[in-house]
Enzyme design. Structure first.
Site, PDB file in Angstrom:
ATOM      1  NE  ARG A 186      -2.158   2.566 -11.696  1.00  0.00           N
ATOM      2  CZ  ARG A 186      -2.050   3.726 -11.091  1.00  0.00           C
ATOM      3  NH1 ARG A 186      -1.642   4.796 -11.750  1.00  0.00           N
ATOM      4  NH2 ARG A 186      -2.310   3.839  -9.819  1.00  0.00           N
ATOM      5  CE1 TYR A 225      -0.837  -3.876  -9.466  1.00  0.00           C
ATOM      6  CE2 TYR A 225      -0.056  -1.743  -8.706  1.00  0.00           C
ATOM      7  CZ  TYR A 225      -0.289  -3.078  -8.474  1.00  0.00           C
ATOM      8  OH  TYR A 225       0.034  -3.627  -7.259  1.00  0.00           O
ATOM      9  CE1 TYR A 232      -7.102   0.294 -10.326  1.00  0.00           C
ATOM     10  CE2 TYR A 232      -5.640   2.174 -10.559  1.00  0.00           C
ATOM     11  CZ  TYR A 232      -5.846   0.809 -10.543  1.00  0.00           C
ATOM     12  OH  TYR A 232      -4.791  -0.042 -10.738  1.00  0.00           O
ATOM     13  CB  CYS A 264     -13.832   2.927 -30.692  1.00  0.00           C
ATOM     14  SG  CYS A 264     -15.356   3.669 -31.245  1.00  0.00           S
ATOM     15  CD  GLU A 265     -15.496   1.645 -24.800  1.00  0.00           C
ATOM     16  OE1 GLU A 265     -16.187   2.406 -24.081  1.00  0.00           O
ATOM     17  OE2 GLU A 265     -15.905   0.580 -25.282  1.00  0.00           O
ATOM     18  CD  GLU A 283       1.772  -9.486   0.329  1.00  0.00           C
ATOM     19  OE1 GLU A 283       0.867  -8.725  -0.068  1.00  0.00           O
ATOM     20  OE2 GLU A 283       1.556 -10.567   0.842  1.00  0.00           O
ATOM     21  N   PRO A 284       5.486  -5.029  -1.603  1.00  0.00           N
ATOM     22  CG  PRO A 284       7.530  -3.943  -1.493  1.00  0.00           C
ATOM     23  CD  PRO A 284       6.806  -5.139  -0.978  1.00  0.00           C
ATOM     24  N   GLY A 285       4.457  -3.482  -4.636  1.00  0.00           N
ATOM     25  CA  GLY A 285       4.450  -3.572  -6.090  1.00  0.00           C
ATOM     26  C   GLY A 285       4.783  -2.200  -6.647  1.00  0.00           C
ATOM     27  N   GLY A 314       0.824  -1.204   0.000  1.00  0.00           N
ATOM     28  CA  GLY A 314       0.000   0.000   0.000  1.00  0.00           C
ATOM     29  C   GLY A 314       0.851   1.245   0.000  1.00  0.00           C
TER      30      GLY A 314
HETATM   31  C1  LIG Z   1      -2.235  -9.017  -1.828  1.00  0.00           C
HETATM   32  C2  LIG Z   1      -1.524  -7.851  -2.402  1.00  0.00           C
HETATM   33  N1  LIG Z   1      -0.271  -7.589  -1.975  1.00  0.00           N
HETATM   34  C3  LIG Z   1       0.436  -6.553  -2.479  1.00  0.00           C
HETATM   35  C4  LIG Z   1      -0.098  -5.702  -3.437  1.00  0.00           C
HETATM   36  C5  LIG Z   1       0.747  -4.577  -3.974  1.00  0.00           C
HETATM   37  O1  LIG Z   1       0.232  -3.349  -3.669  1.00  0.00           O
HETATM   38  P1  LIG Z   1       1.007  -2.017  -4.116  1.00  0.00           P
HETATM   39  O2  LIG Z   1       1.200  -2.080  -5.577  1.00  0.00           O
HETATM   40  O3  LIG Z   1       0.138  -0.913  -3.678  1.00  0.00           O
HETATM   41  O4  LIG Z   1       2.310  -2.011  -3.433  1.00  0.00           O
HETATM   42  C6  LIG Z   1      -1.401  -5.924  -3.869  1.00  0.00           C
HETATM   43  C7  LIG Z   1      -2.001  -5.011  -4.852  1.00  0.00           C
HETATM   44  O5  LIG Z   1      -3.157  -4.794  -4.970  1.00  0.00           O
HETATM   45  C8  LIG Z   1      -2.134  -7.021  -3.353  1.00  0.00           C
HETATM   46  O6  LIG Z   1      -3.385  -7.284  -3.755  1.00  0.00           O
END
Ligand SMILES: Cc1ncc(COP(=O)(O)O)c(C=O)c1O
Length: 411
Positions: free
Chosen positions: A308, A366, A312, A338-339, A269-271, A228
């Site tokens: 994105r 994403y 959202y 075409c949207e 778990e950062p993305g 998050g």
């Molecule tokens: C279970 C879980 N972990 C980690 C993440 C990564 O979140 P973020 O990209 O905000 O770091 C997500 C993204 O939705 C998720 O669903």
């Protein structure tokens, strides 16, 4: 020119306009050094403790990116059996992979167990079935829904009571009953409250719930705090104060471990934090279209490549890479789908001409991973700038890719 001023026209001295000439547009470009730097920031912030980071693969699953991230010593967080396979293919060991599925068939769970990855259970019927099938022979983690509404947009808020994710913390008694009935070996507890959380107190609220709940599970090896972490999308945008979060969380975690009776691992778990700022979607201007109200910049990309903003309301900074110094004019930047596919409304951008290359920033997370073939458009190539060189890490699709799984029956 300072490095900052040159960015993002040049990444590690590589000229993005030349990269566009070489590979064509639209194009996803990633800066490997930025990914490495973000990972280092995480490691520095949490350097005192037992922190382990699992990259949320859903943000960006290209094999070269996964390999780069593995090289930095991270594990992987995955949400589908296909992501499990992509992770293994990229060289992650099964024990480095955390599998957090949601509403999947039990056969996927069985396959993941056979592959040896850590399973995260997010609903009570699944916990029951897992217990019936494996008893105490296979450990699992439990994903709790903390009942906290937080995150940048309702659609990316995953920890509130109306969210489909996790087992409500209010149903702990049922969890404990099922665990004791089948003697399930619960080795971890997990929450993920949502994306784009800037308030450190929100993370702390979730952590307190985890600590309290953890006392009921004596066999734990880790606590997974999810992610998050927000990055800035706009100039002066709010972002997660990682250093403050690390300090506050670490203090509480130390106290918790003492109460628990032994040290546990702290997982994240950062993305977005790792790959968002490293990525750029580069597109050419097909048309500059004045209307009585606004002038549109029409690009050779669309919501099929970066959904994105339309999905959202995400904000992405947009700049004119070809002519950054022109006089600012107000535009709506749109795609060719075409949207309605608006990348940004009422943006002040250096005057744009047909053929200019536009950069959409913060597109690493994403972006490509949510791309589609809508309108039968081809998905773009991906380029990784690594050690001062542009590497093609995914080819642009072609018409054959669109047709390859279709079967035209005799009619
Ligand atoms: C279970 C879980 N972990 C980690 C993440 C990564 O979140 P973020 O990209 O905000 O770091 C997500 C993204 O939705 C998720 O669903």
């Amino acid at each position: 020119m300072s490095e900052q001023a040159k960015y993002p026209r040049f990444i590690q001295e590589v000229d993005l306009l030349e990269v566009c000439q070489q590979f064509g547009t639209p194009l996803y470009v990633y800066d490997a050094q930025k990914i490495i730097d973000q990972i280092q920031r995480l490691k520095n912030a949490f350097s005192r403790g037992q922190a382990k980071f699992k990259f949320a693969a859903k943000a960006l699953t290209n094999q070269s990116i996964l390999k780069l991230i593995r090289k930095q010593g991270l594990g992987l967080d995955v949400v589908s059996i296909q992501e499990v396979h992509l992770g293994l293919q990229a060289g992650f060991k099964p024990q480095e992979i955390m599998y957090t599925p949601n509403c999947v068939a039990f056969t996927e769970i069985q396959e993941a167990v056979e592959l040896g990855v850590t399973i995260n259970i997010d609903n009570l019927p699944l916990l029951d079935r897992f217990g019936q099938t494996y008893g105490s022979s296979v450990p699992c983690c439990i994903r709790l829904n903390p009942g906290i509404l937080a995150g940048g947009n309702f659609k990316i808020s995953t920890g509130h009571h109306r969210s489909k994710f996790g087992i409500s913390a209010l149903r702990l008694e049922e969890v404990l009953h099922t665990v004791s009935r089948y003697q399930i070996f619960v080795n971890g507890l997990h929450i993920h409250t949502g994306s784009d959380i800037t308030d450190v107190d929100v993370f702390m609220m979730g952590a307190e719930l985890l600590f309290k709940t953890a006392m009921k599970f004596p066999q734990l090896q880790f606590i997974d705090f999810g992610s998050g972490f927000k990055v800035p999308y706009k100039p002066d945008d709010a972002f997660t104060d990682l250093e403050q979060l690390a300090q506050r969380l670490q203090e509480k975690f130390d106290i918790f471990c003492q109460e628990y009776g032994r040290p546990l691992e702290m997982w994240f778990e950062p993305g977005k934090f790792i790959v968002s700022e490293a990525g750029f979607l580069l597109a050419s201007v097909n048309v500059v279209k004045p209307t009585p109200d606004i002038t549109f910049i029409g690009l050779d990309t669309g919501l099929n490549h970066l959904i994105r903003p339309m999905m959202y309301d995400a904000y992405h900074k947009i700049i004119n890479l070809s002519r950054p110094d022109g006089e600012k004019q107000r535009y709506d930047v749109v795609g060719y789908i075409c949207e309605t596919d608006t990348f940004g409304s009422d943006r002040d951008i250096a005057q744009v001409h047909e053929g200019d290359v536009i950069a959409i920033l913060n597109a690493g997370a994403y972006g490509f991973s949510m791309a589609s073939n809508y309108n039968s458009r081809l998905r773009p190539a991906e380029i990784l700038i690594y050690e001062g060189k542009a590497h093609l890490i995914r080819k642009k699709e072609n018409l054959e890719d669109l047709l390859k799984n279709q079967i035209a029956i005799e009619l």
